[in-house]
Design a protein around this motif. Structure first.
Motif, mmCIF file in Angstrom:
data_model
loop_
_atom_site.group_PDB
_atom_site.id
_atom_site.type_symbol
_atom_site.label_atom_id
_atom_site.label_comp_id
_atom_site.label_asym_id
_atom_site.label_seq_id
_atom_site.Cartn_x
_atom_site.Cartn_y
_atom_site.Cartn_z
ATOM 1 N N SER A 203 0.826 -1.227 0.000
ATOM 2 C CA SER A 203 0.000 0.000 0.000
ATOM 3 C C SER A 203 0.858 1.274 0.000
ATOM 4 N N ASP A 204 1.956 1.222 -0.737
ATOM 5 C CA ASP A 204 2.825 2.406 -0.740
ATOM 6 C C ASP A 204 3.102 2.938 -2.152
ATOM 7 N N LEU A 205 2.402 2.431 -3.154
ATOM 8 C CA LEU A 205 2.614 2.948 -4.508
ATOM 9 C C LEU A 205 1.408 2.615 -5.385
ATOM 10 N N LEU A 206 1.318 3.318 -6.501
ATOM 11 C CA LEU A 206 0.322 3.020 -7.531
ATOM 12 C C LEU A 206 1.051 2.546 -8.774
ATOM 13 N N MET A 207 0.626 1.431 -9.327
ATOM 14 C CA MET A 207 1.229 0.919 -10.560
ATOM 15 C C MET A 207 0.295 -0.072 -11.222
ATOM 16 N N GLY A 208 0.416 -0.192 -12.529
ATOM 17 C CA GLY A 208 -0.303 -1.230 -13.245
ATOM 18 C C GLY A 208 0.688 -2.049 -14.044
ATOM 19 N N VAL A 209 0.270 -3.237 -14.422
ATOM 20 C CA VAL A 209 1.127 -4.051 -15.287
ATOM 21 C C VAL A 209 0.229 -4.966 -16.102
ATOM 22 N N LEU A 210 0.626 -5.216 -17.343
ATOM 23 C CA LEU A 210 -0.087 -6.205 -18.155
ATOM 24 C C LEU A 210 0.947 -7.116 -18.797
ATOM 25 N N ALA A 211 0.498 -8.295 -19.190
ATOM 26 C CA ALA A 211 1.393 -9.261 -19.826
ATOM 27 C C ALA A 211 0.652 -9.942 -20.963
ATOM 28 N N ALA A 212 1.404 -10.357 -21.978
ATOM 29 C CA ALA A 212 0.796 -11.016 -23.149
ATOM 30 C C ALA A 212 1.829 -11.919 -23.797
ATOM 31 N N GLN A 213 1.337 -12.769 -24.696
ATOM 32 C CA GLN A 213 2.212 -13.701 -25.421
ATOM 33 C C GLN A 213 2.618 -13.171 -26.783
ATOM 34 N N ASP A 214 1.685 -12.464 -27.410
ATOM 35 C CA ASP A 214 1.853 -12.108 -28.808
ATOM 36 C C ASP A 214 2.705 -10.837 -28.949
ATOM 37 N N ALA A 215 3.757 -10.917 -29.770
ATOM 38 C CA ALA A 215 4.687 -9.792 -29.896
ATOM 39 C C ALA A 215 4.014 -8.560 -30.493
ATOM 40 N N ASP A 216 3.124 -8.761 -31.478
ATOM 41 C CA ASP A 216 2.440 -7.613 -32.096
ATOM 42 C C ASP A 216 1.503 -6.937 -31.092
ATOM 43 N N LEU A 217 0.850 -7.764 -30.299
ATOM 44 C CA LEU A 217 -0.062 -7.228 -29.281
ATOM 45 C C LEU A 217 0.727 -6.417 -28.250
ATOM 46 N N LEU A 218 1.848 -6.965 -27.831
ATOM 47 C CA LEU A 218 2.691 -6.245 -26.861
ATOM 48 C C LEU A 218 3.184 -4.929 -27.453
ATOM 49 N N ALA A 219 3.549 -4.966 -28.739
ATOM 50 C CA ALA A 219 4.046 -3.740 -29.382
ATOM 51 C C ALA A 219 2.929 -2.693 -29.451
ATOM 52 N N ALA A 220 1.706 -3.133 -29.762
ATOM 53 C CA ALA A 220 0.583 -2.187 -29.840
ATOM 54 C C ALA A 220 0.291 -1.593 -28.466
ATOM 55 N N LEU A 221 0.367 -2.421 -27.436
ATOM 56 C CA LEU A 221 0.107 -1.931 -26.079
ATOM 57 C C LEU A 221 1.215 -0.987 -25.621
ATOM 58 N N LYS A 222 2.446 -1.305 -26.017
ATOM 59 C CA LYS A 222 3.566 -0.435 -25.667
ATOM 60 C C LYS A 222 3.402 0.931 -26.353
ATOM 61 N N PHE A 223 2.921 0.909 -27.581
ATOM 62 C CA PHE A 223 2.694 2.162 -28.304
ATOM 63 C C PHE A 223 1.635 3.008 -27.576
ATOM 64 N N ARG A 224 0.605 2.348 -27.048
ATOM 65 C CA ARG A 224 -0.414 3.085 -26.285
ATOM 66 C C ARG A 224 0.216 3.726 -25.059
ATOM 67 N N ARG A 225 1.122 2.999 -24.396
ATOM 68 C CA ARG A 225 1.779 3.570 -23.201
ATOM 69 C C ARG A 225 2.595 4.800 -23.573
ATOM 70 N N VAL A 226 3.316 4.702 -24.699
ATOM 71 C CA VAL A 226 4.124 5.839 -25.139
ATOM 72 C C VAL A 226 3.217 7.021 -25.476
ATOM 73 N N MET A 227 2.123 6.749 -26.171
ATOM 74 C CA MET A 227 1.231 7.831 -26.607
ATOM 75 C C MET A 227 0.460 8.447 -25.438
ATOM 76 N N ASN A 228 0.026 7.587 -24.501
ATOM 77 C CA ASN A 228 -0.741 8.103 -23.356
ATOM 78 C C ASN A 228 0.189 8.696 -22.286
ATOM 79 N N GLY A 229 1.469 8.351 -22.361
ATOM 80 C CA GLY A 229 2.417 8.835 -21.353
ATOM 81 C C GLY A 229 2.102 8.302 -19.959
ATOM 82 N N SER A 230 1.458 7.130 -19.928
ATOM 83 C CA SER A 230 1.015 6.589 -18.633
ATOM 84 C C SER A 230 2.130 5.737 -18.029
#
Ligand SMILES: Cc1ncc(COP(=O)(O)O)c(C=O)c1O
Length: 374
Positions: A203-230
């Protein structure tokens, strides 16, 4: 960083061994906290919004525990959830439980009302019927067990069904933690956690994490992180990785304490409607046993909403606060929030059972119930 042979080890061992720097003379045993917004040109990352070596260590550990090809950390659980929802094309159909975590529901409804997605809801549980809703769907959202009703769904069956319909399956597995559940190994495409909860565990931090198998899916999700700056702070990623080291022992204690508290509540004459997937008569019990385990969140009802509220304010060991998954036990009446689902029983109290001594916890809770409910 981690030797692939670690894949054959037990989760409690892997939680300790993954995400470490290479074992070389003079190298640190723990990954350093890398505080840098930019990097010397010509390598990866180039810039701090794209990646960070401390994130990588944490992400490697989560990917290892989830049996995933990769993981991505985010500023919060809701930021990770939003990155997944961002993958749905404009006007795309999302099939989601009617009673998930309140802000997941709020976000889904906001996107639906604004015309960005079409939301179709289903009632979560072992017999969840999604056949009609999946027609033409892009994403199936699963939360199991759900917050706070503790509905347990058949992730294997739901993911199989979604795949047959061409939809992605994302599972919010926050209540189970990667120690108790590995939804990717059961057919899901993406697993999401509020790492704020069991993964970090204090209870001392806020964070999220997701995991996936598919490389394209991971790349798309990573792009969302870069774009959202989250993005997460490297320090928080480091703390969350430190939390992963003790995840197994914490979860074992959380689960053992939850079993004691749930059984005692059920035997208490002033208590009704105790919810806990560990009970043999819980609708999701068999599924929980086969997959996630019973979970360390317990729900119960006692007295009027005012009396239930008084219980939450009357405990001393149980902290009256929102959230779940930390070492300290938390108590909260969820219907105190106007934004919670109107279906929630108004006296429903959600317990996040911590790792204190079970007898001390019971003594405190029993005293509060006896004082507040005539
Ligand atoms: C099941 C579940 N998913 C997601 C979240 C959101 O996580 P965060 O608060 O880290 O944004 C929460 C928070 O309570 C949760 O309970």
């Amino acid at each position: 960083m981690t030797d692939d042979s670690a894949r054959g080890l037990a989760p409690s061992t892997r939680a300790v061994t993954t995400g470490r720097p290479a074992a070389e003379p003079g190298a640190p045993v723990n990954p350093p906290i890398v505080m840098s917004s930019t990097y010397h040109a010509g390598g990866a990352p180039e810039y701090g919004r794209e990646g960070n070596p401390t994130w990588w260590a944490f992400e490697e550990a989560v990917a290892d525990l989830e049996g995933a090809a990769g993981a991505l950390c985010f500023a919060s659980g809701i930021a990770a959830i939003d990155a997944v929802l961002d993958l749905v094309p404009a006007g795309g159909v999302v099939v989601a439980p009617a009673h998930p975590y309140s802000n997941t529901r709020a976000r889904l409804h906001e996107l639906h009302t604004g015309g960005r997605i079409v939301l179709r809801e289903y009632v979560a549980g072992p017999d969840a019927d999604i056949a009609e809703a999946l027609d033409g769907a892009h994403l199936l959202w699963v939360e199991s067990p759900t917050n706070p009703l503790l509905q347990v769904s058949d992730v294997v069956a739901l993911a199989r069904h979604a795949k047959a319909c061409g939809a992605l399956t994302a599972v919010d597995s926050t209540f189970s933690s990667p120690y108790c559940a590995q939804p990717l190994t059961w057919g899901a495409d993406i697993v999401v956690h509020s790492a704020t909860k069991y993964i970090a565990g204090h209870s001392d931090l806020l964070m999220g994490v997701l995991a996936a198998q598919d490389a394209d899916l991971l790349a798309a999700l990573k792009f969302r992180r870069v774009m959202n700056g989250s993005v997460s702070s490297p320090f928080e990623a480091w703390l969350a990785l430190r939390g992963v080291r003790t995840l197994a022992v914490r979860m074992e204690r959380h689960l053992a304490n939850a079993a004691v508290i749930a059984e005692r509540l059920r035997a208490h004459p002033k208590v009704d409607g105790v919810r806990w997937p560990g009970f043999a008569d819980h609708p999701g019990h068999a599924l929980a046993l086969a997959t996630t385990g019973p979970c360390a969140i317990v729900g119960f009802e006692a007295g009027t909403p005012e009396q239930a509220e008084a219980i939450c304010q009357s405990t001393t060991l149980w902290t009256h606060a929102t959230s779940i998954g930390g070492v300290e036990s938390l108590i909260e009446r969820r219907a105190r929030y106007a934004f919670e689902h109107p279906d929630l029983p108004p006296s429903l109290i959600r317990l996040s059972v911590g790792i204190e001594d079970a007898e001390d916890l019971w003594h405190d809770l029993e005293g509060a119930i006896d004082r507040c409910v005539p």
